[in-house]
Write an enzyme that holds these catalytic residues in place. Structure first.
Site, short mmCIF file in Angstrom:
data_model
loop_
_atom_site.label_atom_id
_atom_site.label_comp_id
_atom_site.label_asym_id
_atom_site.label_seq_id
_atom_site.Cartn_x
_atom_site.Cartn_y
_atom_site.Cartn_z
CG HIS A 167 41.35 50.06 35.25
ND1 HIS A 167 41.98 48.93 34.77
CD2 HIS A 167 41.70 50.15 36.56
CE1 HIS A 167 42.68 48.37 35.74
NE2 HIS A 167 42.53 49.10 36.84
CG HIS A 195 41.03 49.43 40.50
ND1 HIS A 195 42.18 50.01 39.99
CD2 HIS A 195 40.40 50.40 41.22
CE1 HIS A 195 42.24 51.27 40.37
NE2 HIS A 195 41.18 51.53 41.13
CD GLU A 218 42.63 41.90 45.13
OE1 GLU A 218 43.49 42.79 45.32
OE2 GLU A 218 42.90 40.82 44.56
#
Length: 476
Positions: A167, A195, A218
């Site tokens: 990605h 992500h 995250e």
């Protein structure tokens, strides 16, 4: 003779190509798994030949380091427990340091940060994704001076996106399981971004991969934290599906880590909630861990949870996990006891308290002027003399009032009762007991309290997902 020799030569490649036994195949597969894991998360240099040497001191040390960090028995061998952990879903950020922060301790040089949700997973409604991200941000906001605001276009400090496989950042995702997401430490451009692997099944509960839990983890990286070796910490690298999301709170290890970068939250500029008198001793006081305990009313107040019972209430917050016990009159001398309902409207910084056919408005310690007012000023019909419970949905700006087996919905924007109500509780909240004592909205769920039980209701799936004891919020 030459013909025989030729046949022998033909046979040699065939004879040397017999398939490996099942055990040998499994051993090779385990070595491949371990090599990839240690290269990705423990900075092992890519050297296949070195890894195949069983006596390689470097390999043994890397395995020992991984075992020590993840709380396993340190053997230096690819034993069953070690291989099992290597197969578990986890964060895609390497485990190369202590919990505190990334090398060099990168941190944001400002306390107000922006975020943008670039795209959405098809697994969840957009508002469910928005809510999960907001709750994850609040986890860190509550223990630091940091604040967050959302951008809908342009470049934000923290760009949040869902992607699959390759990605564009040289850290490809690997399909379902294994690496769930990754994030970058504070800084410009790609730094700070998060992500999520969209090959995962993202959910609001524990039936798949819980988006809130992974997002909160995250975000810790986006703020500068590295992984923690503390298995109770949010920043522990392995995914841990908390069965009771309502009980989630940061570990002290997480708090210590983030406050080492940004410090504690500032003292509130608002009047702190301070009792004016202490709780008297006596046998009439409710016991928080009584298995038969029920609540009269429940509300949030500036990030805290208030659980009302008789003349008292328990006060629980993320920064003080042990509930405090107080007299209602110690904080609000003019309020009645034995309440019927309570709810907070966050946008107005106001809690509304109901008893009988009257209600009060409070901000902090202050009961607002002009109260009490009659409940019929809200639009209830004359036949309603009291309500049993209330809760305000801060995202939708709607307040729900429950009385007997029916409920009404109030629009906070227009300050009016909506048309088409009342409706039956059983029709729109199937599985919930018809007699509701209190309702609380948290973590994307509604918690309906009825007697000593609470029903965790998923508003998107329109079903009860858990039945718990009412006092589980008090760590009982």
């Amino acid at each position: 003779m030459m013909h025989l020799a030729f046949l022998v030569l033909l046979c040699l490649p065939v004879c040397s190509a017999y398939p490996l036994s099942g055990a040998a195949k499994e051993e090779d597969s385990n070595k491949d798994l371990a090599q990839q894991y240690l290269e990705k998360y423990y900075n092992l240099e890519k050297d296949v030949k070195q890894f195949r040497r069983k006596d390689s001191n470097l390999i043994v040390k890397k395995i020992q380091g991984m075992q020590k960090f993840l709380g396993l028995e340190v053997t230096g061998k690819l034993d069953t427990d070690t291989l099992e952990v290597m197969r578990k879903p986890r964060c895609g950020v390497p485990d190369v340091g202590h919990f505190s922060s990334f090398p060099g301790m990168p941190k944001w040089r400002k306390t107000h940060l922006t975020y943008r949700i670039v795209n959405y997973t098809p697994d969840l409604p957009r508002d469910a994704v928005d809510s999960a991200i907001e709750k994850a941000l609040k986890v860190w906001e509550e223990v630091t001076p940091l604040t967050f605001s959302r951008l809908y276009e342009g470049e934000a400090d923290i760009m949040i996106s869902f992607a699959v496989k390759e990605h564009g950042d040289f850290y490809s995702f690997d399909g379902p399981g294994h690496s769930l997401a990754h994030a970058y430490p504070p800084g410009p451009g790609l730094y700070g971004d998060i992500h999520f692997d969209d090959d995962e099944k993202w959910t609001e509960d524990a039936s798949g991969t819980n988006l809130f839990l992974v997002a909160a983890h995250e975000l810790g990286h986006s703020l500068g934290l590295f992984h923690s070796a503390n298995t109770e910490a949010l920043m522990y690298p392995l995914y841990n599906s908390f069965t009771e999301l309502a009980q989630f709170r940061l570990s002290q290890d997480d708090v210590n880590g983030i406050q080492s970068l940004y410090g504690p939250p500032p003292a509130s500029t608002e009047e702190p909630l301070v009792p004016t008198k202490s709780v008297p001793s006596g046998s009439e006081m409710p016991a928080k861990c009584d298995p038969a305990l029920s609540f009269d009313a429940i509300s949030t107040l500036r990030g805290e949870y208030l659980f009302f019972k008789d003349r008292y209430f328990w006060r629980r917050s993320h920064w003080n996990p042990e509930p405090e016990f107080h007299l209602i009159s110690a904080f609000w001398p003019s309020l009645p006891s034995y309440l019927d309902a309570a709810y907070e409207v966050n946008s107005r910084d106001t809690v509304f308290i109901f008893k009988g056919n009257e209600f009060w408005a409070i901000r902090g310690n202050e009961v607002q002027a002009g109260y009490p007012r009659g409940i019929h000023t809200l639009g209830f019909p004359p036949t309603i003399r009291k309500i049993d419970a209330a809760v305000s949905d801060k995202e939708k700006k709607k307040t729900y009032f429950f009385a007997a087996d029916k409920y009404w919905r109030f629009d906070e924007n227009s300050q009016s009762m909506e048309q088409g109500f009342p409706r039956l509780i059983a029709d729109d909240f199937p599985g919930v007991e018809p007699k509701v004592d209190a309702v609380l909205q948290a973590f994307g769920f509604f918690y309906f309290f009825s007697g000593s039980s609470q029903f965790e209701f998923d508003p998107n799936a329109r079903m009860v997902t858990h039945i718990l004891k009412s006092n589980s919020w008090l760590h009982c």
